[in-house]
Design a protein around this motif. Structure first.
Motif, PDB file in Angstrom:
ATOM      1  N   GLY A 116       0.855  -1.148  -0.033  1.00  0.00           N
ATOM      2  CA  GLY A 116      -0.075  -0.241   0.023  1.00  0.00           C
ATOM      3  C   GLY A 116       0.767   0.963   0.160  1.00  0.00           C
ATOM      4  N   TRP A 117       2.140   1.197   0.066  1.00  0.00           N
ATOM      5  CA  TRP A 117       2.871   2.215   0.157  1.00  0.00           C
ATOM      6  C   TRP A 117       2.692   3.201  -1.374  1.00  0.00           C
ATOM      7  CZ3 TRP A 117       6.621   4.133  -3.516  1.00  0.00           C
ATOM      8  CH2 TRP A 117       7.204   5.107  -3.284  1.00  0.00           C
ATOM      9  N   VAL A 118       2.828   4.573  -1.186  1.00  0.00           N
ATOM     10  CA  VAL A 118       2.436   5.359  -2.417  1.00  0.00           C
ATOM     11  C   VAL A 118       3.510   6.433  -2.248  1.00  0.00           C
ATOM     12  CG1 VAL A 118       0.221   4.904  -2.840  1.00  0.00           C
ATOM     13  CG2 VAL A 118       0.861   6.801  -1.348  1.00  0.00           C
ATOM     14  N   GLU A 119       3.859   7.074  -3.312  1.00  0.00           N
ATOM     15  CA  GLU A 119       4.927   7.893  -3.266  1.00  0.00           C
ATOM     16  C   GLU A 119       4.523   9.021  -2.408  1.00  0.00           C
ATOM     17  OE1 GLU A 119       7.410  11.150  -6.393  1.00  0.00           O
ATOM     18  OE2 GLU A 119       6.391   9.280  -7.194  1.00  0.00           O
ATOM     19  N   GLY A 120       5.581   9.598  -1.659  1.00  0.00           N
ATOM     20  CA  GLY A 120       5.187  10.505  -0.534  1.00  0.00           C
ATOM     21  C   GLY A 120       5.157  10.063   0.958  1.00  0.00           C
ATOM     22  N   ASP A 121       4.859   8.609   0.980  1.00  0.00           N
ATOM     23  CA  ASP A 121       5.068   7.979   2.298  1.00  0.00           C
ATOM     24  C   ASP A 121       6.503   7.707   2.620  1.00  0.00           C
ATOM     25  OD1 ASP A 121       2.210   7.888   2.523  1.00  0.00           O
ATOM     26  OD2 ASP A 121       2.318   5.567   1.326  1.00  0.00           O
ATOM     27  N   ASP A 122       6.885   7.711   3.980  1.00  0.00           N
ATOM     28  CA  ASP A 122       8.056   7.669   4.528  1.00  0.00           C
ATOM     29  C   ASP A 122       8.355   6.117   4.568  1.00  0.00           C
ATOM     30  OD1 ASP A 122       9.721  10.284   5.897  1.00  0.00           O
ATOM     31  OD2 ASP A 122       7.506  10.364   5.111  1.00  0.00           O
ATOM     32  N   VAL A 123       9.728   5.810   4.348  1.00  0.00           N
ATOM     33  CA  VAL A 123      10.073   4.395   4.649  1.00  0.00           C
ATOM     34  C   VAL A 123      11.179   4.075   5.335  1.00  0.00           C
ATOM     35  CG1 VAL A 123      11.200   2.568   3.220  1.00  0.00           C
ATOM     36  CG2 VAL A 123       9.525   4.090   2.122  1.00  0.00           C
ATOM     37  N   VAL A 124      10.869   3.035   6.461  1.00  0.00           N
ATOM     38  CA  VAL A 124      12.041   2.568   7.075  1.00  0.00           C
ATOM     39  C   VAL A 124      12.374   1.038   6.641  1.00  0.00           C
ATOM     40  CG1 VAL A 124      12.404   1.445   9.466  1.00  0.00           C
ATOM     41  CG2 VAL A 124      11.500   3.777   9.437  1.00  0.00           C
ATOM     42  N   LEU A 125      13.699   1.127   6.599  1.00  0.00           N
ATOM     43  CA  LEU A 125      14.258  -0.285   6.155  1.00  0.00           C
ATOM     44  C   LEU A 125      14.723  -1.240   7.490  1.00  0.00           C
ATOM     45  CD1 LEU A 125      15.081  -2.221   3.799  1.00  0.00           C
ATOM     46  CD2 LEU A 125      17.474  -1.559   4.063  1.00  0.00           C
ATOM     47  N   ALA A 126      13.727  -2.289   7.465  1.00  0.00           N
ATOM     48  CA  ALA A 126      14.176  -3.252   8.716  1.00  0.00           C
ATOM     49  C   ALA A 126      14.943  -4.386   8.502  1.00  0.00           C
ATOM     50  CB  ALA A 126      12.875  -3.618   9.278  1.00  0.00           C
ATOM     51  N   ALA A 127      16.087  -4.501   9.236  1.00  0.00           N
ATOM     52  CA  ALA A 127      16.908  -5.652   8.819  1.00  0.00           C
ATOM     53  C   ALA A 127      17.040  -6.419  10.411  1.00  0.00           C
ATOM     54  CB  ALA A 127      18.155  -5.249   8.435  1.00  0.00           C
ATOM     55  N   ALA A 128      17.545  -7.565  10.116  1.00  0.00           N
ATOM     56  CA  ALA A 128      17.658  -8.532  11.577  1.00  0.00           C
ATOM     57  C   ALA A 128      18.543  -7.875  12.337  1.00  0.00           C
ATOM     58  CB  ALA A 128      17.986  -9.989  11.157  1.00  0.00           C
ATOM     59  N   GLY A 129      19.593  -7.196  12.049  1.00  0.00           N
ATOM     60  CA  GLY A 129      20.888  -6.754  12.896  1.00  0.00           C
ATOM     61  C   GLY A 129      21.987  -7.456  12.927  1.00  0.00           C
ATOM     62  N   SER A 130      23.076  -6.867  13.239  1.00  0.00           N
ATOM     63  CA  SER A 130      24.576  -7.506  13.011  1.00  0.00           C
ATOM     64  C   SER A 130      25.518  -6.901  14.021  1.00  0.00           C
ATOM     65  CB  SER A 130      25.016  -7.756  11.864  1.00  0.00           C
ATOM     66  OG  SER A 130      26.269  -8.519  11.982  1.00  0.00           O
ATOM     67  N   SER A 131      26.241  -7.494  14.697  1.00  0.00           N
ATOM     68  CA  SER A 131      27.334  -6.781  15.563  1.00  0.00           C
ATOM     69  C   SER A 131      28.419  -6.406  14.540  1.00  0.00           C
ATOM     70  CB  SER A 131      27.886  -7.782  16.721  1.00  0.00           C
ATOM     71  OG  SER A 131      28.155  -8.773  16.263  1.00  0.00           O
ATOM     72  N   ASP A 132      28.545  -7.126  13.224  1.00  0.00           N
ATOM     73  CA  ASP A 132      29.611  -6.856  12.518  1.00  0.00           C
ATOM     74  C   ASP A 132      29.435  -5.712  11.451  1.00  0.00           C
ATOM     75  OD1 ASP A 132      31.303  -7.273  10.085  1.00  0.00           O
ATOM     76  OD2 ASP A 132      31.520  -9.427  10.523  1.00  0.00           O
ATOM     77  N   PRO A 133      30.216  -4.650  11.786  1.00  0.00           N
ATOM     78  CA  PRO A 133      30.283  -3.396  11.020  1.00  0.00           C
ATOM     79  C   PRO A 133      30.071  -3.696   9.372  1.00  0.00           C
ATOM     80  CG  PRO A 133      32.583  -3.678  11.828  1.00  0.00           C
ATOM     81  CD  PRO A 133      31.534  -4.885  12.316  1.00  0.00           C
ATOM     82  N   ARG A 134      30.550  -4.822   8.685  1.00  0.00           N
ATOM     83  CA  ARG A 134      30.552  -4.910   7.378  1.00  0.00           C
ATOM     84  C   ARG A 134      29.095  -5.215   7.105  1.00  0.00           C
ATOM     85  NH1 ARG A 134      35.338  -9.331   7.785  1.00  0.00           N
ATOM     86  NH2 ARG A 134      33.961 -10.058   9.429  1.00  0.00           N
ATOM     87  N   ALA A 135      28.460  -6.228   7.754  1.00  0.00           N
ATOM     88  CA  ALA A 135      26.991  -6.269   7.730  1.00  0.00           C
ATOM     89  C   ALA A 135      26.187  -5.011   7.693  1.00  0.00           C
ATOM     90  CB  ALA A 135      26.511  -7.409   8.678  1.00  0.00           C
ATOM     91  N   ARG A 136      26.340  -4.319   8.706  1.00  0.00           N
ATOM     92  CA  ARG A 136      25.625  -3.058   8.884  1.00  0.00           C
ATOM     93  C   ARG A 136      25.948  -2.334   7.666  1.00  0.00           C
ATOM     94  NH1 ARG A 136      27.633  -3.246  14.406  1.00  0.00           N
ATOM     95  NH2 ARG A 136      28.973  -1.671  13.998  1.00  0.00           N
ATOM     96  N   HIS A 137      27.287  -1.930   7.270  1.00  0.00           N
ATOM     97  CA  HIS A 137      27.385  -1.283   6.145  1.00  0.00           C
ATOM     98  C   HIS A 137      26.517  -1.550   4.796  1.00  0.00           C
ATOM     99  CE1 HIS A 137      29.774   0.819   3.007  1.00  0.00           C
ATOM    100  NE2 HIS A 137      29.852  -0.238   2.358  1.00  0.00           N
ATOM    101  N   ASP A 138      26.560  -3.085   4.805  1.00  0.00           N
ATOM    102  CA  ASP A 138      25.700  -3.383   3.479  1.00  0.00           C
ATOM    103  C   ASP A 138      24.201  -3.327   3.568  1.00  0.00           C
ATOM    104  OD1 ASP A 138      27.975  -4.609   2.452  1.00  0.00           O
ATOM    105  OD2 ASP A 138      27.474  -6.723   2.935  1.00  0.00           O
ATOM    106  N   VAL A 139      23.678  -3.262   4.791  1.00  0.00           N
ATOM    107  CA  VAL A 139      22.161  -2.715   4.782  1.00  0.00           C
ATOM    108  C   VAL A 139      22.042  -1.454   4.441  1.00  0.00           C
ATOM    109  CG1 VAL A 139      20.502  -2.752   6.434  1.00  0.00           C
ATOM    110  CG2 VAL A 139      21.924  -4.758   6.540  1.00  0.00           C
ATOM    111  N   HIS A 140      23.002  -0.442   4.960  1.00  0.00           N
ATOM    112  CA  HIS A 140      22.963   0.934   4.751  1.00  0.00           C
ATOM    113  C   HIS A 140      23.051   0.968   3.252  1.00  0.00           C
ATOM    114  CE1 HIS A 140      22.255   2.927   8.685  1.00  0.00           C
ATOM    115  NE2 HIS A 140      23.058   1.849   9.094  1.00  0.00           N
ATOM    116  N   VAL A 141      23.839   0.299   2.411  1.00  0.00           N
ATOM    117  CA  VAL A 141      23.970   0.362   1.145  1.00  0.00           C
ATOM    118  C   VAL A 141      22.676   0.110   0.398  1.00  0.00           C
ATOM    119  CG1 VAL A 141      24.918  -0.618  -1.047  1.00  0.00           C
ATOM    120  CG2 VAL A 141      26.369  -0.082   0.964  1.00  0.00           C
ATOM    121  N   THR A 142      21.944  -0.926   1.076  1.00  0.00           N
ATOM    122  CA  THR A 142      20.579  -1.222   0.386  1.00  0.00           C
ATOM    123  C   THR A 142      19.467  -0.168   0.730  1.00  0.00           C
ATOM    124  OG1 THR A 142      21.054  -3.523   0.903  1.00  0.00           O
ATOM    125  CG2 THR A 142      18.807  -2.851   0.721  1.00  0.00           C
TER     126      THR A 142
END
Length: 242
Positions: A116-142
């Motif tokens: 139901g998202w339409v242009e103008g709605d805000d978005v939060v990207l939800a990820a499981a999470g990790s203590s590894d900064p490389r994984a967190r970086h990849d999620v932010h790239v996404t």
């Protein structure tokens, strides 16, 4: 077109879960990939078996291992190479993980629209999470990839490990004046983590990525890229493909 009998085998490696939906999703992904490139075996680095080393000990055939992970953290950088070494197969190529990749970002946007998202709605990207900064970086790239497609800033919230948690971030975005807030689920399959997103107070939660055709294409592309560049690996070493 399927691969030839002389092509390397394909081993799809996932995290592992006790949730049958997650197991079924990986099996369905492997089945879909098999229809394109030939038999595809599945292994898991945690929770259930078989492990990659167990699968690799069963064959001396050259093998392309595709990590079915959305980001490359400890499991991809440490568990997978250790399992390959323990498997005793000297001709294994490890491809990059599935994510981040523009194909996954496009699926995330498709899932948002379905929710139901339409242009103008805000978005939060939800990820499981990790203590590894490389994984967190990849999620932010996404998140940046998704942001470029939806033409609005996309912030990252974590479900299990890391701050801010998704619910906190949804509240912050709403307090900042958002009309509606939708959550994009950066998870491969339904399960415990995805069900938690129903309680974060968003106006809509998109479905997980699942077995989209473009995800199948992505696995096939990882495999074929490795096959095209295939050279016998040095004895005792696993090779990583860019």
């Amino acid at each position: 077109m399927t691969g030839t009998h002389t092509d390397p085998a394909l081993l799809l490696v996932a995290h592992g879960t006790r949730n049958p939906r997650g197991v079924d999703m990986i099996a369905a992904l492997a089945d879909a990939v098999s229809s394109r490139v030939g038999p595809t075996r599945v292994a898991f680095v945690d929770v259930l078996g078989p492990s990659p080393s167990e699968v690799l000990r069963d064959t001396d055939r050259p093998t392309v291992l595709v990590p079915a992970f959305l980001a490359s953290g400890y499991h991809v950088h440490t568990d997978v190479p250790r399992e390959v070494a323990a498997g005793g197969n000297d001709a294994v190529t490890i491809t990059p993980a599935l994510g981040p990749d523009p194909a996954l970002a496009r699926v995330l946007v498709e899932r948002l629209r379905q929710a139901g998202w339409v242009e103008g709605d805000d978005v939060v990207l939800a990820a499981a999470g990790s203590s590894d900064p490389r994984a967190r970086h990849d999620v932010h790239v996404t998140a940046r990839m998704v942001s470029s497609l939806v033409r609005t800033p996309v912030r990252v919230g974590w479900i299990a490990t890391g701050e801010p948690r998704v619910a906190t971030l949804v509240d912050e975005v709403r307090a900042g004046g958002a009309r509606r807030v939708f959550v994009a689920s950066y998870l491969l399959a339904d399960g415990l983590f995805h069900r938690r997103l129903a309680e974060v107070g968003a106006d809509g939660v998109a479905a997980p990525i699942g077995v989209a055709e473009s995800v199948v294409d992505l696995v096939v592309r990882r495999y074929r890229s490795a096959v095209d560049a295939w050279r016998p690996a040095p004895v005792g070493a696993a090779r990583h493909r860019a």
